[in-house]
Design a protein around this motif. Structure first.
Motif, PDB file in Angstrom:
ATOM      1  N   LEU A  36       0.844  -1.203   0.000  1.00  0.00           N
ATOM      2  CA  LEU A  36       0.000   0.000   0.000  1.00  0.00           C
ATOM      3  C   LEU A  36       0.883   1.258   0.000  1.00  0.00           C
ATOM      4  O   LEU A  36       0.588   2.232  -0.696  1.00  0.00           O
ATOM      5  CB  LEU A  36      -0.933  -0.001   1.203  1.00  0.00           C
ATOM      6  N   SER A  37       1.963   1.220   0.770  1.00  0.00           N
ATOM      7  CA  SER A  37       2.882   2.367   0.808  1.00  0.00           C
ATOM      8  C   SER A  37       3.565   2.585  -0.534  1.00  0.00           C
ATOM      9  O   SER A  37       3.947   3.709  -0.876  1.00  0.00           O
ATOM     10  CB  SER A  37       3.946   2.153   1.892  1.00  0.00           C
ATOM     11  N   ALA A  38       3.728   1.493  -1.299  1.00  0.00           N
ATOM     12  CA  ALA A  38       4.352   1.605  -2.624  1.00  0.00           C
ATOM     13  C   ALA A  38       3.402   2.173  -3.666  1.00  0.00           C
ATOM     14  O   ALA A  38       3.796   2.391  -4.814  1.00  0.00           O
ATOM     15  CB  ALA A  38       4.851   0.231  -3.078  1.00  0.00           C
ATOM     16  N   GLY A  39       2.144   2.414  -3.266  1.00  0.00           N
ATOM     17  CA  GLY A  39       1.188   3.055  -4.164  1.00  0.00           C
ATOM     18  C   GLY A  39       0.214   2.125  -4.853  1.00  0.00           C
ATOM     19  O   GLY A  39      -0.556   2.567  -5.717  1.00  0.00           O
ATOM     20  N   LEU A  40       0.189   0.833  -4.481  1.00  0.00           N
ATOM     21  CA  LEU A  40      -0.769  -0.080  -5.103  1.00  0.00           C
ATOM     22  C   LEU A  40      -2.166   0.156  -4.525  1.00  0.00           C
ATOM     23  O   LEU A  40      -2.313   0.369  -3.312  1.00  0.00           O
ATOM     24  CB  LEU A  40      -0.370  -1.539  -4.868  1.00  0.00           C
ATOM     25  N   PRO A  41      -3.203   0.130  -5.362  1.00  0.00           N
ATOM     26  CA  PRO A  41      -4.576   0.211  -4.852  1.00  0.00           C
ATOM     27  C   PRO A  41      -4.861  -0.987  -3.945  1.00  0.00           C
ATOM     28  O   PRO A  41      -4.218  -2.038  -4.077  1.00  0.00           O
ATOM     29  CB  PRO A  41      -5.435   0.150  -6.124  1.00  0.00           C
ATOM     30  N   PRO A  42      -5.821  -0.856  -3.011  1.00  0.00           N
ATOM     31  CA  PRO A  42      -6.063  -1.935  -2.035  1.00  0.00           C
ATOM     32  C   PRO A  42      -6.286  -3.315  -2.640  1.00  0.00           C
ATOM     33  O   PRO A  42      -5.692  -4.293  -2.189  1.00  0.00           O
ATOM     34  CB  PRO A  42      -7.311  -1.438  -1.291  1.00  0.00           C
ATOM     35  N   VAL A  43      -7.125  -3.426  -3.661  1.00  0.00           N
ATOM     36  CA  VAL A  43      -7.398  -4.743  -4.243  1.00  0.00           C
ATOM     37  C   VAL A  43      -6.138  -5.303  -4.903  1.00  0.00           C
ATOM     38  O   VAL A  43      -5.809  -6.487  -4.762  1.00  0.00           O
ATOM     39  CB  VAL A  43      -8.557  -4.683  -5.258  1.00  0.00           C
ATOM     40  N   ALA A  44      -5.405  -4.448  -5.611  1.00  0.00           N
ATOM     41  CA  ALA A  44      -4.159  -4.890  -6.242  1.00  0.00           C
ATOM     42  C   ALA A  44      -3.132  -5.298  -5.189  1.00  0.00           C
ATOM     43  O   ALA A  44      -2.385  -6.277  -5.375  1.00  0.00           O
ATOM     44  CB  ALA A  44      -3.590  -3.775  -7.122  1.00  0.00           C
ATOM     45  N   ALA A  45      -3.098  -4.575  -4.069  1.00  0.00           N
ATOM     46  CA  ALA A  45      -2.170  -4.925  -2.992  1.00  0.00           C
ATOM     47  C   ALA A  45      -2.509  -6.293  -2.416  1.00  0.00           C
ATOM     48  O   ALA A  45      -1.615  -7.125  -2.183  1.00  0.00           O
ATOM     49  CB  ALA A  45      -2.206  -3.858  -1.900  1.00  0.00           C
ATOM     50  N   LEU A  46      -3.794  -6.548  -2.189  1.00  0.00           N
ATOM     51  CA  LEU A  46      -4.202  -7.838  -1.642  1.00  0.00           C
ATOM     52  C   LEU A  46      -3.911  -8.974  -2.619  1.00  0.00           C
ATOM     53  O   LEU A  46      -3.424 -10.035  -2.234  1.00  0.00           O
ATOM     54  CB  LEU A  46      -5.699  -7.813  -1.294  1.00  0.00           C
ATOM     55  N   ALA A  47      -4.206  -8.756  -3.909  1.00  0.00           N
ATOM     56  CA  ALA A  47      -3.974  -9.787  -4.914  1.00  0.00           C
ATOM     57  C   ALA A  47      -2.489 -10.071  -5.078  1.00  0.00           C
ATOM     58  O   ALA A  47      -2.057 -11.235  -5.123  1.00  0.00           O
ATOM     59  CB  ALA A  47      -4.584  -9.357  -6.247  1.00  0.00           C
ATOM     60  N   THR A  48      -1.683  -9.017  -5.159  1.00  0.00           N
ATOM     61  CA  THR A  48      -0.241  -9.174  -5.311  1.00  0.00           C
ATOM     62  C   THR A  48       0.353  -9.838  -4.081  1.00  0.00           C
ATOM     63  O   THR A  48       1.257 -10.678  -4.172  1.00  0.00           O
ATOM     64  CB  THR A  48       0.421  -7.805  -5.557  1.00  0.00           C
ATOM     65  N   ASN A  49      -0.175  -9.480  -2.914  1.00  0.00           N
ATOM     66  CA  ASN A  49       0.279 -10.105  -1.672  1.00  0.00           C
ATOM     67  C   ASN A  49       0.008 -11.603  -1.672  1.00  0.00           C
ATOM     68  O   ASN A  49       0.862 -12.403  -1.280  1.00  0.00           O
ATOM     69  CB  ASN A  49      -0.409  -9.447  -0.476  1.00  0.00           C
ATOM     70  N   LYS A  50      -1.173 -12.000  -2.104  1.00  0.00           N
ATOM     71  CA  LYS A  50      -1.507 -13.427  -2.163  1.00  0.00           C
ATOM     72  C   LYS A  50      -0.545 -14.169  -3.085  1.00  0.00           C
ATOM     73  O   LYS A  50      -0.096 -15.281  -2.779  1.00  0.00           O
ATOM     74  CB  LYS A  50      -2.944 -13.614  -2.647  1.00  0.00           C
ATOM     75  N   MET A  51      -0.235 -13.544  -4.225  1.00  0.00           N
ATOM     76  CA  MET A  51       0.633 -14.196  -5.202  1.00  0.00           C
ATOM     77  C   MET A  51       2.031 -14.414  -4.641  1.00  0.00           C
ATOM     78  O   MET A  51       2.581 -15.519  -4.682  1.00  0.00           O
ATOM     79  CB  MET A  51       0.692 -13.338  -6.476  1.00  0.00           C
ATOM     80  N   GLN A  52       2.648 -13.344  -4.118  1.00  0.00           N
ATOM     81  CA  GLN A  52       4.017 -13.480  -3.627  1.00  0.00           C
ATOM     82  C   GLN A  52       4.074 -14.332  -2.361  1.00  0.00           C
ATOM     83  O   GLN A  52       5.005 -15.105  -2.166  1.00  0.00           O
ATOM     84  CB  GLN A  52       4.652 -12.099  -3.414  1.00  0.00           C
TER      85      GLN A  52
END
Length: 249
Positions: A36-52
């Motif tokens: 989120l601090s890197a500027g990702l929107p909330p849904v994108a942050a959650l999705a990217t978090n799940k992936m990594q």
């Protein structure tokens, strides 16, 4: 175009989160705020978090399995039902009011922390199970998987608590089995996130590299030190998650 220094920093974040998550869970407390601090929107942050996160969890599962701390064949029914539960939870999230969980989950996490802090008999040795493993682990997998798809925080702590208290597993085996079901619930969420185009792949890839390293080192550390490191980390991570949910939802 993403800043290479930012990507390098996120890789380091992934490494730290993978280390912590492989031992006690809760890596998302580190990675989601960073995304989120890197500027990702909330849904994108959650999705990217799940992936990594799934990559690091997968490495942890493989390491625990190679060392004999995960019986994947015994867990296959639970893996299937965890996947189904997580998928249903993710599909139901827009139709369910999770307000009550904002209070109930921190209370449960504090209870888990207190149990791991004060229970005198916690060890790496297996004990007598309170429930039969075969029929009831899949039910636990479905219930906690549904919760993970619906809400999420504390999933690893709930799995570990279940394996220790209900099924008598030693802490290291419980942690390894938890990682296997956590990997499954993350995979189910990605079935929805990836087709929706929510994963930011450059970020997911560099953080996944960090997760691979952190997940491997964390799993090896958990195996080497067992209850001596898993017990205090579960307590710290559970309390930290509870405080975050209560005061920084």
């Amino acid at each position: 175009m993403l800043d290479p220094l930012l990507l390098l920093a996120l890789m380091a974040v992934g490494m730290l989160a993978g280390f912590v998550d492989a031992i006690a869970g809760g890596g998302g407390m580190i990675t989601v705020p960073a995304l989120l601090s890197a500027g990702l929107p909330p849904v994108a942050a959650l999705a990217t978090n799940k992936m990594q996160s799934m990559v690091g969890t997968g490495m942890a599962v493989f390491t625990y399995w190679r060392r004999g701390f995960v019986a994947l064949r015994d867990l296959l029914p639970a893996i299937a039902l965890t996947f189904a539960g997580s998928l249903l939870g993710a599909l139901a999230v827009s139709n369910v009011d999770v307000t009550l969980l904002n209070v109930a989950v921190p209370v449960a996490l504090i209870g888990i922390a207190l149990y791991f802090l004060f229970a005198p008999k916690l060890s790496d040795a297996d004990r007598a199970a309170r429930l039969p493993f075969g029929p009831f682990v899949p039910l636990m997998g479905f219930a906690i998987g549904f919760y993970d798809g619906l809400f999420g925080p504390g999933t690893g702590a709930f799995f570990t608590m279940g394996f220790v208290v209900l099924f008598g597993l030693g802490i290291t085996r419980a942690t390894g089995s938890t990682k296997a079901l956590n990997f499954t619930s993350n995979l189910a969420a990605l079935v929805i996130f990836i087709p929706g185009g929510h994963v930011v792949w450059p970020v997911a890839i560099v953080m996944a590299i960090g997760q691979l390293i952190g997940g491997y080192v964390g799993a090896r550390t958990g195996i080497r030190y067992g209850v001596k490191i898993i017990r205090p980390l579960v307590v710290v991570v559970s309390i930290a998650m509870a405080l975050k949910l209560l005061f920084f939802p």
